[in-house]
Scaffold this motif. Sequence first.
Motif, mmCIF file in Angstrom:
data_model
loop_
_atom_site.group_PDB
_atom_site.id
_atom_site.type_symbol
_atom_site.label_atom_id
_atom_site.label_comp_id
_atom_site.label_asym_id
_atom_site.label_seq_id
_atom_site.Cartn_x
_atom_site.Cartn_y
_atom_site.Cartn_z
ATOM 1 N N GLU A 86 0.678 0.797 -12.985
ATOM 2 C CA GLU A 86 1.559 -0.277 -12.527
ATOM 3 C C GLU A 86 3.022 0.056 -12.816
ATOM 4 N N ASP A 87 3.254 0.711 -13.936
ATOM 5 C CA ASP A 87 4.632 1.038 -14.319
ATOM 6 C C ASP A 87 5.295 2.015 -13.353
ATOM 7 N N VAL A 88 4.499 2.828 -12.658
ATOM 8 C CA VAL A 88 5.086 3.767 -11.697
ATOM 9 C C VAL A 88 4.984 3.233 -10.266
ATOM 10 N N GLY A 89 4.646 1.939 -10.133
ATOM 11 C CA GLY A 89 4.748 1.288 -8.834
ATOM 12 C C GLY A 89 3.475 1.119 -8.044
ATOM 13 N N LEU A 90 2.313 1.447 -8.623
ATOM 14 C CA LEU A 90 1.074 1.265 -7.888
ATOM 15 C C LEU A 90 0.690 -0.214 -7.876
ATOM 16 N N THR A 91 0.252 -0.694 -6.713
ATOM 17 C CA THR A 91 -0.147 -2.083 -6.551
ATOM 18 C C THR A 91 -1.653 -2.223 -6.754
ATOM 19 N N GLN A 92 -2.149 -3.465 -6.702
ATOM 20 C CA GLN A 92 -3.589 -3.690 -6.815
ATOM 21 C C GLN A 92 -4.351 -2.955 -5.719
ATOM 22 N N TYR A 93 -3.797 -2.956 -4.511
ATOM 23 C CA TYR A 93 -4.436 -2.246 -3.405
ATOM 24 C C TYR A 93 -4.503 -0.754 -3.713
ATOM 25 N N ASP A 94 -3.420 -0.212 -4.254
ATOM 26 C CA ASP A 94 -3.395 1.209 -4.612
ATOM 27 C C ASP A 94 -4.422 1.529 -5.689
ATOM 28 N N VAL A 95 -4.556 0.646 -6.676
ATOM 29 C CA VAL A 95 -5.505 0.875 -7.769
ATOM 30 C C VAL A 95 -6.932 0.898 -7.236
ATOM 31 N N VAL A 96 -7.238 0.010 -6.291
ATOM 32 C CA VAL A 96 -8.572 0.031 -5.682
ATOM 33 C C VAL A 96 -8.790 1.343 -4.943
ATOM 34 N N VAL A 97 -7.797 1.790 -4.187
ATOM 35 C CA VAL A 97 -7.937 3.020 -3.404
ATOM 36 C C VAL A 97 -8.082 4.245 -4.302
ATOM 37 N N ILE A 98 -7.232 4.377 -5.318
ATOM 38 C CA ILE A 98 -7.314 5.565 -6.170
ATOM 39 C C ILE A 98 -8.652 5.594 -6.917
ATOM 40 N N THR A 99 -9.142 4.416 -7.311
ATOM 41 C CA THR A 99 -10.425 4.365 -8.006
ATOM 42 C C THR A 99 -11.566 4.730 -7.067
ATOM 43 N N GLN A 100 -11.512 4.247 -5.844
ATOM 44 C CA GLN A 100 -12.531 4.609 -4.861
ATOM 45 C C GLN A 100 -12.502 6.115 -4.575
ATOM 46 N N ILE A 101 -11.323 6.680 -4.476
ATOM 47 C CA ILE A 101 -11.212 8.126 -4.233
ATOM 48 C C ILE A 101 -11.849 8.912 -5.369
ATOM 49 N N ILE A 102 -11.528 8.548 -6.592
ATOM 50 C CA ILE A 102 -12.080 9.271 -7.749
ATOM 51 C C ILE A 102 -13.597 9.122 -7.790
ATOM 52 N N GLY A 103 -14.086 7.909 -7.581
ATOM 53 C CA GLY A 103 -15.532 7.695 -7.578
ATOM 54 C C GLY A 103 -16.226 8.408 -6.447
ATOM 55 N N ARG B 95 0.859 -1.188 0.000
ATOM 56 C CA ARG B 95 0.000 0.000 0.000
ATOM 57 C C ARG B 95 0.897 1.240 0.000
ATOM 58 N N THR B 96 1.125 1.772 -1.187
ATOM 59 C CA THR B 96 2.073 2.869 -1.351
ATOM 60 C C THR B 96 1.399 4.230 -1.473
ATOM 61 N N PHE B 97 0.073 4.282 -1.456
ATOM 62 C CA PHE B 97 -0.653 5.522 -1.705
ATOM 63 C C PHE B 97 -0.716 6.347 -0.423
ATOM 64 N N SER B 98 0.080 7.393 -0.374
ATOM 65 C CA SER B 98 0.273 8.185 0.842
ATOM 66 C C SER B 98 -0.865 9.179 1.055
ATOM 67 N N THR B 99 -0.815 9.875 2.187
ATOM 68 C CA THR B 99 -1.783 10.937 2.465
ATOM 69 C C THR B 99 -1.722 12.007 1.378
ATOM 70 N N TYR B 100 -0.517 12.389 0.983
ATOM 71 C CA TYR B 100 -0.363 13.390 -0.074
ATOM 72 C C TYR B 100 -0.967 12.893 -1.380
ATOM 73 N N ASP B 101 -0.685 11.636 -1.737
ATOM 74 C CA ASP B 101 -1.239 11.068 -2.967
ATOM 75 C C ASP B 101 -2.764 11.117 -2.960
ATOM 76 N N ARG B 102 -3.351 10.782 -1.835
ATOM 77 C CA ARG B 102 -4.817 10.714 -1.734
ATOM 78 C C ARG B 102 -5.449 12.097 -1.881
ATOM 79 N N LEU B 103 -4.909 13.065 -1.150
ATOM 80 C CA LEU B 103 -5.501 14.405 -1.202
ATOM 81 C C LEU B 103 -5.190 15.108 -2.516
ATOM 82 N N SER B 104 -4.025 14.837 -3.085
ATOM 83 C CA SER B 104 -3.700 15.389 -4.396
ATOM 84 C C SER B 104 -4.665 14.851 -5.448
#
Length: 390
Positions: A151-168, A78-87
């Motif tokens: 994936e090429d910049v290091g996001l994992t499956q967990y990160d992809v779920v989180v970023i998609t949930q944030i956008i939605g 889980r590499t998606f930081s607080t900054y990543d999420r709010l950004s």
Amino acid sequence: MERRRTEGKNHWYHETQSSASRAQALPLVPEAATVNDPFLLDIALPEDQAASLDGIVTPARKLYALLFPQRVAVNRLRTFSTYDRLSTALTVAQVFGIQRLCNHYAARLAPLPGPDSSRESNYRLAQITQYARQLAASPSVIDSRARQQLEDVGLTQYDVVVITQIIGFVAFQARVLAMLQAVLGQPVRVIPGMEIQQEADASLFANASITWQPAIDAVDLRIANAPQMESLAHWQPLPELRLLAPLLAHEHLQLNELGEICDKLTRATPNKQLAGLIALYTARINGSVGCFAEALQRTPQESSMEQALRSGEREVNRETADNPQIKALLLSVQLLTCAADRFSPLHFSLLVEQGFSRQAAVSLLMGCAMNGWLNRLKIALGQTTFPETE
């Protein structure tokens, strides 16, 4: 290479983004970070309306806390930081142009130190930002290549779920805020230069036999923990989450709150045929072939309406020309989906004039907002397949 600024972000246009028609940046409102209600952002609703929405707003607040905690412990999975999420949230808020939403996420992001200024960090943030803007503004352009770039910049499956949930989630939040501001008679504040989302290409919906399949791995039942299994068993029977739940169960706490919101909205909307029509039109605009097929299976439409929806706006307008109530409803759905920042008290009053009670209109439009969230989940986490030909 110019060093990135990491402090003093005094506006809500994030510095990693640019536009050919950038509007003048509005000043940051620091107090927007400390609202009492992080979902409705302190919109003052009458008591009866607040009570009627509590079943939806309460899990939305809980999901906000899960997506945007004050601190996030990152690790290898889980590499998606607080900054990543709010950004990411700010990027999405900018797309929809709801001022109080932009102010809130900008105020929360502003004090945080940015990532280091290495080439790798800059490229990672640029890819995340591009993905967020595309899924928010033009969902149908997201494909396997967009996922591969994450994936090429290091996001994992967990990160992809989180970023998609944030956008939605932020897309849902923006539409709920726009709708409630209209209900309360608050004037719209349109930002110059904001683009309107275009409906997806009709060719995506030409083949009625297209099916949807996951693009990331589902939770492995052999190694899933008890809370994941419980969450999956509880929410997979919900029609809207039948295919998504095994993917979203990677972050089961988020799935629990999403499921609560879906369930409460379904119960609050007694007219299933109208709810189904809204689900179809929202999926058609956003280009979610998977959601369109499922909604059509749950609430079949007359063949002429189905064909009109597959064809797009012009045919929908023609099909509903003799039914002013349905025409008004679909026009509201179109505006709330494509240009939420322009949804005004006039548009809401048109629904009331066409015979919808205020409560029914609110429930139907909340359903529109929810469908936009589900559309983005389906598009981002899956792909459509064509039937094999002999």
